[in-house]
Design a protein around this motif. Structure first.
Motif, PDB file in Angstrom:
ATOM      1  N   ASN A 170      -9.650   2.516  10.643  1.00  0.00           N
ATOM      2  CA  ASN A 170     -11.022   2.277  10.225  1.00  0.00           C
ATOM      3  C   ASN A 170     -11.328   0.797  10.425  1.00  0.00           C
ATOM      4  OD1 ASN A 170     -10.521   0.895   7.376  1.00  0.00           O
ATOM      5  ND2 ASN A 170      -9.144   2.650   7.508  1.00  0.00           N
ATOM      6  N   VAL A 171     -12.612   0.477  10.444  1.00  0.00           N
ATOM      7  CA  VAL A 171     -13.028  -0.896  10.714  1.00  0.00           C
ATOM      8  C   VAL A 171     -12.589  -1.834   9.598  1.00  0.00           C
ATOM      9  CG1 VAL A 171     -14.999  -2.396  11.150  1.00  0.00           C
ATOM     10  CG2 VAL A 171     -14.994  -0.077  12.067  1.00  0.00           C
ATOM     11  N   VAL A 172     -12.715  -1.403   8.348  1.00  0.00           N
ATOM     12  CA  VAL A 172     -12.326  -2.251   7.228  1.00  0.00           C
ATOM     13  C   VAL A 172     -10.831  -2.570   7.289  1.00  0.00           C
ATOM     14  CG1 VAL A 172     -12.086  -2.348   4.714  1.00  0.00           C
ATOM     15  CG2 VAL A 172     -14.199  -1.501   5.727  1.00  0.00           C
ATOM     16  N   GLY A 173     -10.011  -1.599   7.684  1.00  0.00           N
ATOM     17  CA  GLY A 173      -8.570  -1.827   7.794  1.00  0.00           C
ATOM     18  C   GLY A 173      -8.233  -2.876   8.840  1.00  0.00           C
ATOM     19  N   ILE A 174      -8.898  -2.803  10.013  1.00  0.00           N
ATOM     20  CA  ILE A 174      -8.685  -3.817  11.051  1.00  0.00           C
ATOM     21  C   ILE A 174      -9.211  -5.168  10.564  1.00  0.00           C
ATOM     22  CG2 ILE A 174      -9.180  -4.486  13.421  1.00  0.00           C
ATOM     23  CD1 ILE A 174      -7.431  -2.040  13.284  1.00  0.00           C
ATOM     24  N   ALA A 175     -10.377  -5.156   9.884  1.00  0.00           N
ATOM     25  CA  ALA A 175     -10.949  -6.398   9.374  1.00  0.00           C
ATOM     26  C   ALA A 175     -10.019  -7.057   8.362  1.00  0.00           C
ATOM     27  CB  ALA A 175     -12.306  -6.107   8.734  1.00  0.00           C
ATOM     28  N   ARG A 176      -9.303  -6.266   7.582  1.00  0.00           N
ATOM     29  CA  ARG A 176      -8.351  -6.818   6.610  1.00  0.00           C
ATOM     30  C   ARG A 176      -7.263  -7.609   7.334  1.00  0.00           C
ATOM     31  NH1 ARG A 176      -6.917  -2.366   4.602  1.00  0.00           N
ATOM     32  NH2 ARG A 176      -8.422  -2.301   2.897  1.00  0.00           N
ATOM     33  N   GLU A 177      -6.792  -7.090   8.469  1.00  0.00           N
ATOM     34  CA  GLU A 177      -5.784  -7.797   9.264  1.00  0.00           C
ATOM     35  C   GLU A 177      -6.366  -9.079   9.860  1.00  0.00           C
ATOM     36  OE1 GLU A 177      -2.481  -6.709   9.808  1.00  0.00           O
ATOM     37  OE2 GLU A 177      -2.920  -5.240   8.242  1.00  0.00           O
ATOM     38  N   VAL A 178      -7.615  -8.991  10.350  1.00  0.00           N
ATOM     39  CA  VAL A 178      -8.256 -10.173  10.930  1.00  0.00           C
ATOM     40  C   VAL A 178      -8.472 -11.235   9.859  1.00  0.00           C
ATOM     41  CG1 VAL A 178     -10.325 -11.024  12.112  1.00  0.00           C
ATOM     42  CG2 VAL A 178      -9.349  -8.817  12.751  1.00  0.00           C
ATOM     43  N   VAL A 256     -19.207   6.627   8.231  1.00  0.00           N
ATOM     44  CA  VAL A 256     -18.385   6.270   7.077  1.00  0.00           C
ATOM     45  C   VAL A 256     -16.906   6.488   7.380  1.00  0.00           C
ATOM     46  CG1 VAL A 256     -17.880   6.821   4.663  1.00  0.00           C
ATOM     47  CG2 VAL A 256     -20.253   6.702   5.451  1.00  0.00           C
ATOM     48  N   MET A 257     -16.587   7.531   8.146  1.00  0.00           N
ATOM     49  CA  MET A 257     -15.193   7.758   8.529  1.00  0.00           C
ATOM     50  C   MET A 257     -14.665   6.588   9.352  1.00  0.00           C
ATOM     51  SD  MET A 257     -13.524  10.834  10.818  1.00  0.00           S
ATOM     52  CE  MET A 257     -14.496  10.393  12.257  1.00  0.00           C
ATOM     53  N   MET A 258     -15.450   6.106  10.302  1.00  0.00           N
ATOM     54  CA  MET A 258     -15.010   4.983  11.116  1.00  0.00           C
ATOM     55  C   MET A 258     -14.987   3.684  10.314  1.00  0.00           C
ATOM     56  SD  MET A 258     -14.240   6.359  13.922  1.00  0.00           S
ATOM     57  CE  MET A 258     -13.881   4.870  14.831  1.00  0.00           C
ATOM     58  N   GLU A 259     -15.909   3.539   9.376  1.00  0.00           N
ATOM     59  CA  GLU A 259     -15.994   2.323   8.594  1.00  0.00           C
ATOM     60  C   GLU A 259     -14.890   2.228   7.545  1.00  0.00           C
ATOM     61  OE1 GLU A 259     -19.753   0.132   6.718  1.00  0.00           O
ATOM     62  OE2 GLU A 259     -19.178   1.920   5.580  1.00  0.00           O
ATOM     63  N   LEU A 260     -14.672   3.322   6.789  1.00  0.00           N
ATOM     64  CA  LEU A 260     -13.745   3.302   5.654  1.00  0.00           C
ATOM     65  C   LEU A 260     -12.486   4.133   5.861  1.00  0.00           C
ATOM     66  CD1 LEU A 260     -16.347   3.623   2.744  1.00  0.00           C
ATOM     67  CD2 LEU A 260     -15.341   1.547   3.701  1.00  0.00           C
ATOM     68  N   GLY A 261     -12.443   4.931   6.933  1.00  0.00           N
ATOM     69  CA  GLY A 261     -11.244   5.729   7.192  1.00  0.00           C
ATOM     70  C   GLY A 261     -11.181   7.025   6.426  1.00  0.00           C
ATOM     71  N   GLN A 262     -12.279   7.407   5.735  1.00  0.00           N
ATOM     72  CA  GLN A 262     -12.298   8.627   4.940  1.00  0.00           C
ATOM     73  C   GLN A 262     -13.129   9.698   5.658  1.00  0.00           C
ATOM     74  OE1 GLN A 262     -10.933   9.762   1.907  1.00  0.00           O
ATOM     75  NE2 GLN A 262     -11.873  11.657   2.588  1.00  0.00           N
ATOM     76  N   PRO A 263     -12.478  10.746   6.183  1.00  0.00           N
ATOM     77  CA  PRO A 263     -13.254  11.834   6.793  1.00  0.00           C
ATOM     78  C   PRO A 263     -14.098  12.544   5.725  1.00  0.00           C
ATOM     79  CG  PRO A 263     -10.949  11.920   7.469  1.00  0.00           C
ATOM     80  CD  PRO A 263     -11.037  10.949   6.335  1.00  0.00           C
ATOM     81  N   LEU A 264     -15.326  12.907   6.071  1.00  0.00           N
ATOM     82  CA  LEU A 264     -16.205  13.646   5.173  1.00  0.00           C
ATOM     83  C   LEU A 264     -16.727  14.879   5.889  1.00  0.00           C
ATOM     84  CD1 LEU A 264     -17.421  10.310   4.924  1.00  0.00           C
ATOM     85  CD2 LEU A 264     -17.727  11.348   2.690  1.00  0.00           C
TER      86      LEU A 264
END
Length: 801
Positions: A170-178, A256-264
């Motif tokens: 997810n984008v937030v997960g990659i952003a956490r690494e950045v 939201v799935m791509m942003e937060l990693g949570q499928p809905l």
């Protein structure tokens, strides 16, 4: 995982160039496999206005457009149908090179001049499909590059993730690494929680019958939505990471799935019978139709989402056709849940369905993100499709057991990585990726493992985090230190090598099979129920039932190998296997291991050719191999006993090989029933040896013996004996006479037929006589020979022919 630079900047500030960012991300273990600069080299695609749109005078499906660029008015021929006078469009001017290396040139189309091209999203690389040319917002300035005007210039990164790093799907997960790389804070998503009207519990209910397979299931109800196209920002955001825009509600769940990693998943609430949800196992043999209109046969291992009467979705994999969102949807029930990774993986693999949702569920999602993603999606659906959320949410939660805290010591970290880093640095590195760390002393830290990091299970996992954040390229390269140990060659090492070389020289090929077989193998080779070889060591964790016991014989594996080769039309075979077999050892913890040899031959004796006779191998070819092995190990006193043998041999065409009272092995033609059980349609001759006994009886080296200076003589005798008398009995009787002049005795003829009674056979033997001290006279030879003949007549009832 695909992510863009602009999307990352919504959560973290950084100043890295695209190339530098790609390198840094790769060096922390998130390999950037591809990088694409969106809009690069496309500044010549500008905002333009359609001053006039007229039919092409010579083509029904084309239009002739007068296009204002802000500087001039030019003619452009267009094949789309979704434009009209006054629209702002994307004009690719002459000389522009579009994605796919398509260069725009000034040309004539059906007699009309065309100076440029009106572009679609697909032609600009912004989407995979498009229905017509790109119609731009009306407030843009003419002549401005389209990618600048729409703020579409971006950099797209395609990142290859290892299966354990689901937190970065997810984008937030990659952003956490950045954020950790840039030393900047992460801006988390804080959704606006909509209070709504009424209470959701008055409209629907959730029942989870399998809490182990679905520890958390949350839902919100949104009424009065209007399904339609997504706003431009949402559609473009999804297209930038390779996801096609479908509709506002569906696009929000994907966003939201791509942003937060949570499928809905969004259900059409009015299609849910009894307006309720039940999470349970599927019925055996149940047929379910998924969103792609394909039918699937389910089993009891599959987890399904049901309404009051039947299944409406495959949990974590794909929704059902009977509850999908369409243009007539008014009320939406929004699902956000955590499903057991193993269950989703089995269902996905068995049914051959791989989706973005199953990809994440299989690897494990963040169970604490489930309600956050639900609120985020609810907020966006209300914003993009209208409607109103019902008050509250339903959250069925059975917290699973998980590792919450780990410790890491500075000493262990430095020892494992070969660096010198202090406790303060370690703490800072771990905190930079969202871990909560506290000191337990000057050299020890306690780390609270967040719910999004399933891969952190032991101290070494934390040490690995330190290593990648510290920088693999900063860890010094050192050669590993070790001690060389010299081991003695095992006693049977050299004999085994000699035996392998001998068999290879005789034309055999070595095979290697697994040391475990099926317990049914012994039935296939007709072993008796009380045969000790049926007492097997069973594996605790077998790969399959046909590989569940340690083998006590090499024969089944060898015959199986023969069968497979013959099935591929390789019929002339000489194979051997030299491997250990394993027996149960009473009172001992480990098995008794013995070295064995099995070899087999079948097919033609010689390779096919014009000068060969084409005869097949027989028992005596195999016996010749045995004699070569015995000669190699200087073993002479061997008896071939045809009166007994193993059950897998053909009766009367096999024997036991003995050295004194010890059984060296067995040999012979394979029994027809055994051939049938292995699908073998031609005769097979097999040798099975106990190599421990072979090596124990290895003879000493022969000394050179000076040849006799005196001539030798021979006598031939044809004996009529009973048909059950074997040649070995003749040789044994000859040896018992102990004649000082007899050098050797050879059988050179066997005859049955005319002139010989049916119960008799004729054996012709040649005896060679000589002396190292003198030349024997005829009288001495005749006397010695007669004594042997008399013994044969007396002991075997032989008659001289």
């Amino acid at each position: 995982m695909i992510v863009t630079s602009n999307w990352l900047r919504e959560f973290v500030d950084f100043d890295f160039s695209p190339e530098d960012l790609a390198h840094r991300i790769t060096m922390v273990g998130l390999e950037v496999e591809a990088m694409e600069k969106l809009g690069e080299g496309l500044d010549s695609v500008i905002v333009a206005r359609l001053a006039a749109v007229e039919p092409h005078p010579d083509a029904e499906r084309l239009t002739l457009c007068r296009v204002e660029t802000g500087k001039e008015e030019i003619p452009v021929v267009c094949g789309a149908t979704n434009h009209k006078t006054g629209d702002l469009v994307a004009l690719a001017q002459v000389g522009t090179v579009l994605p796919g290396n398509f260069k725009i040139k000034k040309s004539k189309i059906r007699g009309c001049e065309s100076v440029g091209m009106l572009c679609s999203e697909k032609e600009l690389g912004l989407s995979e499909e498009s229905a017509g040319i790109m119609i731009l917002p009306p407030d843009l300035t003419l002549g401005t590059p389209v990618f600048d005007a729409l703020k579409l210039k971006d950099v797209r990164f395609e990142i290859g993730l290892t299966p354990n790093r689901s937190d970065c799907l997810n984008v937030v997960g990659i952003a956490r690494e950045v954020a950790a790389l840039a030393g900047k804070p992460l801006r988390p998503v804080v959704p606006k929680v909509l209070k709504g009207l009424g209470d959701i519990n008055t409209h629907t209910s959730i029942c989870v019958e399998e809490p182990d397979l679905c520890p958390r299931y949350t839902a919100r109800l949104i009424r009065g939505v209007k399904i339609g196209p997504s706003p431009a920002w949402l559609a473009q955001r999804l297209e930038s990471v390779g996801i096609r825009s479908i509709s506002n509600v569906v696009d929000v769940t994907n966003f939201v799935m791509m942003e937060l990693g949570q499928p809905l998943h969004a259900f059409d609430f009015n299609h849910l019978r009894e307006n309720r949800i039940v999470v349970k196992r599927a019925g055996a043999g149940e047929i379910f139709t998924t969103l792609d209109s394909k039918e699937h046969k389910l089993c009891e291992d599959d987890l399904v989402i049901c309404d009051g009467q039947g299944s409406v979705a495959l949990a974590g994999v794909m929704g059902g056709e009977n509850s999908e969102i369409d243009v007539n949807t008014i009320d939406v029930l929004l699902e956000s849940a955590y499903f057991d990774p193993n269950t989703v993986r089995r269902t996905s693999k068995r049914l051959g369905i791989h989706t973005e949702a199953s990809h994440r569920f299989e690897r494990g999602i963040d169970i604490d993100m489930v309600p956050v993603a639900l609120e985020r999606a609810t907020q966006l659906i209300v914003e993009t499709s209208g409607g109103e959320a019902a008050g509250g949410l339903i959250d069925v939660f059975s917290p699973p057991a998980r590792i919450e805290r780990l410790t890491i010591s500075t000493e262990n970290t430095n020892a494992l990585l070969g660096i010198q880093i202090d406790t303060v640095q370690i703490k800072g590195l771990l905190e930079s990726i969202g871990l909560s760390v506290k000191n337990l002393g000057s050299e020890m830290l306690e780390v609270k493992v967040p719910s999004f990091r399933h891969d952190l299970e032991r101290e070494v996992d934390l040490v690995e985090e330190v290593a990648r954040l510290y920088g693999y390229d900063h860890i010094p390269v050192t050669l590993p230190a070790g001690e060389m140990e010299s081991w003695l060659v095992p006693p049977h090492g050299k004999p085994v090598t000699r035996l392998r070389e001998c068999l290879t020289a005789l034309g055999f090929s070595e095979i290697v099979n697994y040391s475990f077989v099926s317990p049914l193998s012994w039935d296939r080779i007709l072993l008796a129920n009380d045969d000790s070889r049926r007492e097997n060591i069973r594996l605790l964790n077998p790969l399959a039932e046909d590989q569940s016991v340690m083998r006590t014989s090499l024969v089944p594996s060898l015959l199986e190998c023969l069968s497979k080769n013959i099935a591929y039309r390789s019929r002339d075979l000489k194979l051997f296997e030299l491997r250990p077999v394993f027996f149960v050892s009473e009172g001992a913890e480990i098995a008794h291991e013995k070295l064995a040899l099995s070899l087999a031959i079948c097919g033609r004796r010689e390779p096919e050719g014009w000068a060969q006779d084409g005869e097949d191998v027989d028992f005596y070819d195999l016996k010749g191999v045995v004699e070569e092995i015995l000669a190699l190990f200087l073993i002479e006193q061997v008896v071939f006993d045809e009166k007994s043998s193993d059950a897998f041999y053909h009766p009367g065409k096999s024997c036991v090989i003995k050295i004194g009272s010890q059984v060296l092995g067995t040999m012979g033609e394979i029994h027809p029933k055994v051939l049938e059980s292995f699908d073998l349609d031609n005769s097979v001759y097999l040798l099975d040896l106990d190599l421990e006994i072979l090596f124990q009886n290895t003879g000493v080296s022969k000394r050179f013996q000076i040849p006799s200076k005196f001539p030798e003589t021979q006598r031939d005798t044809a004996l009529l004996v009973d048909i059950d008398i074997i040649a070995q009995e003749v040789f044994d009787t000859v040896k018992k006479v102990k004649s000082p002049y007899l050098r050797d005795c050879v059988l050179f003829d066997l005859y049955r037929g005319k002139g010989i009674p049916e119960s008799k056979k004729s054996l012709a033997v040649r005896m060679r006589y000589g002396s190292d001290e003198k030349t024997l006279t005829d009288e001495e030879v005749n006397k010695a020979h007669q004594k042997i003949v008399d013994s044969l007549c007396k002991r075997l009832g032989a008659e001289i022919r």
